[in-house]
Scaffold this motif. Structure first.
Motif, mmCIF file in Angstrom:
data_model
loop_
_atom_site.group_PDB
_atom_site.id
_atom_site.type_symbol
_atom_site.label_atom_id
_atom_site.label_comp_id
_atom_site.label_asym_id
_atom_site.label_seq_id
_atom_site.Cartn_x
_atom_site.Cartn_y
_atom_site.Cartn_z
ATOM 1 N N GLY B 62 10.856 47.922 44.281
ATOM 2 C CA GLY B 62 9.911 48.996 43.976
ATOM 3 C C GLY B 62 10.447 50.386 44.254
ATOM 4 N N TYR B 63 11.655 50.457 44.851
ATOM 5 C CA TYR B 63 12.192 51.751 45.259
ATOM 6 C C TYR B 63 13.534 52.016 44.584
ATOM 7 C CZ TYR B 63 14.362 55.229 48.374
ATOM 8 O OH TYR B 63 14.993 56.328 48.879
ATOM 9 N N GLY B 64 14.433 51.061 44.711
ATOM 10 C CA GLY B 64 15.789 51.241 44.189
ATOM 11 C C GLY B 64 16.793 51.212 45.320
ATOM 12 N N TYR B 65 17.842 51.998 45.174
ATOM 13 C CA TYR B 65 18.901 52.030 46.181
ATOM 14 C C TYR B 65 18.991 53.415 46.794
ATOM 15 C CZ TYR B 65 20.331 47.752 43.795
ATOM 16 O OH TYR B 65 20.355 46.493 43.243
ATOM 17 N N ASN B 66 19.253 53.450 48.088
ATOM 18 C CA ASN B 66 19.530 54.723 48.747
ATOM 19 C C ASN B 66 20.975 55.109 48.433
ATOM 20 O OD1 ASN B 66 20.819 56.285 51.039
ATOM 21 N ND2 ASN B 66 18.649 56.532 51.522
ATOM 22 N N VAL B 67 21.138 56.266 47.811
ATOM 23 C CA VAL B 67 22.442 56.651 47.282
ATOM 24 C C VAL B 67 23.509 56.710 48.370
ATOM 25 C CG1 VAL B 67 23.768 58.495 46.164
ATOM 26 C CG2 VAL B 67 21.512 57.876 45.289
ATOM 27 N N SER B 68 23.230 57.410 49.447
ATOM 28 C CA SER B 68 24.323 57.607 50.408
ATOM 29 C C SER B 68 24.579 56.347 51.236
ATOM 30 C CB SER B 68 24.093 58.846 51.276
ATOM 31 O OG SER B 68 23.054 58.631 52.176
ATOM 32 N N ASP B 69 23.540 55.570 51.515
ATOM 33 C CA ASP B 69 23.765 54.286 52.196
ATOM 34 C C ASP B 69 24.620 53.364 51.340
ATOM 35 O OD1 ASP B 69 22.164 55.206 54.186
ATOM 36 O OD2 ASP B 69 20.533 53.765 53.899
ATOM 37 N N LEU B 70 24.250 53.277 50.080
ATOM 38 C CA LEU B 70 24.966 52.379 49.172
ATOM 39 C C LEU B 70 26.427 52.817 49.049
ATOM 40 C CD1 LEU B 70 24.951 50.033 47.201
ATOM 41 C CD2 LEU B 70 24.169 51.602 45.411
ATOM 42 N N ARG B 71 26.615 54.125 48.906
ATOM 43 C CA ARG B 71 27.980 54.649 48.781
ATOM 44 C C ARG B 71 28.813 54.325 50.026
ATOM 45 N NH1 ARG B 71 30.619 59.655 49.882
ATOM 46 N NH2 ARG B 71 32.449 59.849 48.547
ATOM 47 N N ALA B 72 28.215 54.553 51.192
ATOM 48 C CA ALA B 72 28.940 54.273 52.431
ATOM 49 C C ALA B 72 29.289 52.789 52.520
ATOM 50 C CB ALA B 72 28.101 54.705 53.635
ATOM 51 N N GLU B 73 28.345 51.959 52.104
ATOM 52 C CA GLU B 73 28.563 50.516 52.178
ATOM 53 C C GLU B 73 29.722 50.091 51.272
ATOM 54 O OE1 GLU B 73 28.357 47.134 53.784
ATOM 55 O OE2 GLU B 73 26.904 48.658 54.406
ATOM 56 N N ILE B 74 29.712 50.593 50.039
ATOM 57 C CA ILE B 74 30.793 50.263 49.105
ATOM 58 C C ILE B 74 32.115 50.810 49.630
ATOM 59 C CG2 ILE B 74 31.701 50.640 46.768
ATOM 60 C CD1 ILE B 74 28.844 50.584 45.745
ATOM 61 N N GLY B 75 32.077 52.037 50.164
ATOM 62 C CA GLY B 75 33.284 52.613 50.759
ATOM 63 C C GLY B 75 33.846 51.716 51.853
#
Lengths: 215, 215
Positions: B62-75
């Motif tokens: 219902g929300y999506g993804y948190n951009v900076s969390d997701l980026r940090a995780e992929i990093g």
DNA sequence: TAGATTGTTAATCGATTAACAATC
DNA sequence: TAGATTGTTAATCGATTAACAATC
């Protein structure tokens, strides 16, 4: 021209086939079987036969493939007997290195011009080219009709530069910027290099290895 | 470490996700849905959700993804928070350009040395490094323990150089020569760049386009 | 609660591999 | 002719897309 449009996976393997066949030719091979080639290249013989069959019947049952015929044929399919005029945009460190490192002739291109905005770079020599001011680009294109371009400009300038070049008749981009050019639109061919992504992938490979995921 | 070993197709997309998420973050995005990201990147939303699910549940229904969390995780998955010591072999035009053009820090690497055999090049500066004589390589490796190497030597010297470096503890190769390093053997990570093959592919793309096979 | 959007399963599609008849 | 090896069809495998129940 070709039987059915060739899949992208096959196309990506063609340059490598071409290189290997060149080496075989240099080493005096006259014929080679799909099996022998598969062992040298780390592919399956099945895949090689499937791949070669995409563009006609080049082998001979019981014999294999004639190395130099096959190589010439693949070279032709790749367009390596063309001399597509190409220009370099951005003649900094990377642009200069690429222009002097690559053998354009053997890849079907002819590097005929180099451009930059930086006064320190304009006028310098790269191989037998003199770097021109980007202000001369339009006139140069009218006179010399380049068809392909190497993009080595800063990422921020890439999109505008690409649009400008398309307007000037460029149909193929070898793109070293971080701007993700979408291939195919308007009949434009694009090859994105993305050295940064490549190094990032290496980082993943190294780290996943250290965490035990041998591949 | 990861759920199941991640497929190569997914891995190849990770650096691009990382880049796009970085741009979104810079543009002030806090959240993004798979659908919105799919439109920006030219992928399907389904694929994006499948990809992200390979390494855990980062979204919120219902929300999506948190951009900076997701980026940090992929990093983190990509190992970009590492500082793997890396050396350059071959500091000619191309090696020099790559060394000065790439942001190693942000890719998880730290360029700590450059080597060449050419007396005209040895002693020259590349950024804050001085090009060393290749004779110093062994001692340098003992003292500084580099783990990754950029191969910009002539193709003929590549195989021997690679073997030497493996002996000296190198576990990852960013290979710009035409020597086809087989990835994976002996737990060695390899990223072959093959600029020549890339330009060859562009030649195919341009020529197939001209013969009517729009893609 | 209702709406949105994920995580995940099932269906589809494409690419690779295996098998073998055709044929040099 | 017998042996080798292709061209090609069929089987398998993997990756992408579609669908939808779970849930925020």
């Amino acid at each position: 021209m070709s039987k059915n449009s060739i899949s992208n996976s096959v196309i990506r393997r063609l340059p490598r086939y071409y290189r290997f066949l060149g080496e075989l030719e240099n080493n005096g091979y006259v014929r080679i079987s799909s099996r022998e080639l598969s062992e040298k290249m780390g592919l399956t013989a099945s895949q090689i036969r499937q791949d070669f069959n995409c563009f006609g019947e080049f082998g001979q049952q019981g014999y294999g493939y004639n190395v130099s015929d096959l190589r010439a044929e693949i070279g032709h399919i790749l367009g390596l007997d063309e001399h597509t005029p190409m220009i370099l945009l951005g003649a900094g460190n990377l642009g200069k290195a690429i222009a002097s490192h690559i053998d354009f002739q053997s890849k079907g291109f002819d590097l005929i011009g180099a451009f930059d905005t930086n006064a320190d770079i304009i006028g310098k020599e790269i191989g037998d080219l003199t770097v021109r001011d980007i202000d001369e680009l339009e006139q140069f294109c009218r006179e010399n009709k380049p068809v392909a371009a190497i993009l080595c400009v800063p990422t921020g300038a890439a999109e505008k530069m690409a649009d400008l070049l398309i307007g000037l008749g460029i149909k193929a981009f070898w793109n070293f910027t971080h701007y993700d050019m979408r291939a195919g639109r308007h009949g434009i061919a694009v090859e994105n290099v993305h050295l940064g992504d490549s190094l990032t992938t290496l980082s993943y490979g190294l780290n996943s290895m250290e965490h035990g995921e041998e591949e």
